[in-house]
Motif scaffolding. Structure first.
Motif, PDB file in Angstrom:
ATOM      1  N   ILE B  20       7.130   8.006   0.219  1.00  0.00           N
ATOM      2  CA  ILE B  20       6.540   6.670   0.168  1.00  0.00           C
ATOM      3  C   ILE B  20       7.485   5.743   0.937  1.00  0.00           C
ATOM      4  N   ASN B  22       8.764   1.998   2.313  1.00  0.00           N
ATOM      5  CA  ASN B  22       8.806   0.686   1.656  1.00  0.00           C
ATOM      6  C   ASN B  22       9.514  -0.340   2.536  1.00  0.00           C
ATOM      7  N   GLU B  76       0.685  -2.928  -1.787  1.00  0.00           N
ATOM      8  CA  GLU B  76       0.529  -2.327  -0.456  1.00  0.00           C
ATOM      9  C   GLU B  76       1.336  -3.076   0.613  1.00  0.00           C
ATOM     10  N   SER B  80       3.979   1.997   1.179  1.00  0.00           N
ATOM     11  CA  SER B  80       2.904   2.594   1.973  1.00  0.00           C
ATOM     12  C   SER B  80       3.178   4.088   2.144  1.00  0.00           C
ATOM     13  N   ARG B  81       2.102   4.844   2.296  1.00  0.00           N
ATOM     14  CA  ARG B  81       2.278   6.276   2.578  1.00  0.00           C
ATOM     15  C   ARG B  81       2.550   6.513   4.062  1.00  0.00           C
ATOM     16  N   GLN B  82       2.288   5.488   4.874  1.00  0.00           N
ATOM     17  CA  GLN B  82       2.570   5.570   6.312  1.00  0.00           C
ATOM     18  C   GLN B  82       3.771   4.676   6.627  1.00  0.00           C
ATOM     19  N   PHE B  84       5.884   1.738   7.981  1.00  0.00           N
ATOM     20  CA  PHE B  84       5.497   0.355   8.269  1.00  0.00           C
ATOM     21  C   PHE B  84       5.813   0.015   9.720  1.00  0.00           C
TER      22      PHE B  84
END
Lengths: 164, 102
Positions: B20, B22, B76, B80-82, B84
């Motif tokens: 995850i 951040n 969000e 994020s799982r992607q 940033f």
């Protein structure tokens, strides 16, 4: 609003995380002191006459050194790992639980080895002397379950982040 | 779904896939907060803040909500799982789009 830095506590040195290399030295020192302490105790009780010279004093010093090293080990990762749930955050609880699991495996192996040793001693003609030697190992069964999880945490936690 | 597929689905994804991402370092820097100050505000150990920032530890839902409430931002916007995009890129792209519309 939030303050940018927390005031350093008077006892902050006691919970300041050590580098991993120093923590590992402390773990080794704790168990080495305890091992030597047991050997000295064994020598003291089996010598004729008992406790010759300054052996008793050496035993006391080694005991204090073991206790001091272990007490420092408790907070060496920067927090007392082996404490109540409410005093730990979720990551610390995860680390502590993993340490207990690992310590449990190690203790299982040690208990197994000790059981085999006891079986061997029982089948030996000179079983009584084997039992006496086994007294060198029995105190580990008390010390290890209490100290191993703390030692595992101190051994495995990575170096603390540079900036606080 | 075959038995093999079900077994594959039951195996947790590798850590890299579960990571995850951040924005905690940026949010902390914006507010001039040290790790210790953020940790004190969240009621966690300051090392845990470091682990979360580096992506070495994924916080639980309760802690995520606490972080979100502390920064007063939606989850969000922080996690994020992607990976940033840099905030500056996002801000400047939006402002240039707004000026184009105007």
């Amino acid at each position: 609003m939030h303050s940018s830095t927390a005031a350093p506590s008077r006892f902050s040195w006691a919970v300041r995380p050590m580098a991993r290399s120093r923590r590992r030295l402390l773990v080794l020192a704790t168990y080495l002191c305890f091992a030597v302490f047991l050997v000295v105790m064994y020598r003291g009780y089996t010598a004729e006459p008992r406790w010759p010279g300054l052996l008793g004093l050496v035993a006391v010093i080694l005991f204090i050194a073991t206790a001091a090293a272990f007490m420092r080990l408790v907070t060496a990762p920067g927090y007392a790992a082996d404490t109540l749930d409410r005093r730990l955050d979720e990551r610390q609880r995860l680390v502590r639980d993993r340490a207990y699991r690992l310590a449990y495996y190690v203790l299982t192996l040690l208990f197994g080895a000790l059981s085999l040793g006891a079986l061997y001693a029982a089948s030996n003609d000179d079983a009584w002397s084997s039992v006496r030697v086994a007294t060198l190992f029995v105190p580990w069964l008390t010390f290890l379950p209490g100290s191993l999880p703390t030692a595992v945490v101190a051994w495995t936690e990575p170096d603390p982040p540079e900036d606080i | 779904m075959s038995a093999v597929d079900r077994r594959k689905a039951a195996v947790p994804a590798p850590v890299e896939e579960r990571r995850i991402y951040n924005r905690l370092p940026v949010l902390r820097a914006e507010r001039g907060l040290s790790r210790q100050a953020l940790a004190d505000a969240l009621g966690i150990n300051y090392q845990t803040v470091g682990y979360i920032e580096r992506g070495d530890f994924n916080p639980g839902l309760e802690l995520v909500f606490r972080i979100s409430e502390f920064f007063d931002l939606p989850i969000e916007a922080i996690f994020s799982r992607q990976p940033f995009r840099p905030l500056s890129e996002a801000v400047y792209r939006r402002s240039s789009e707004e000026s184009n519309h105007a």
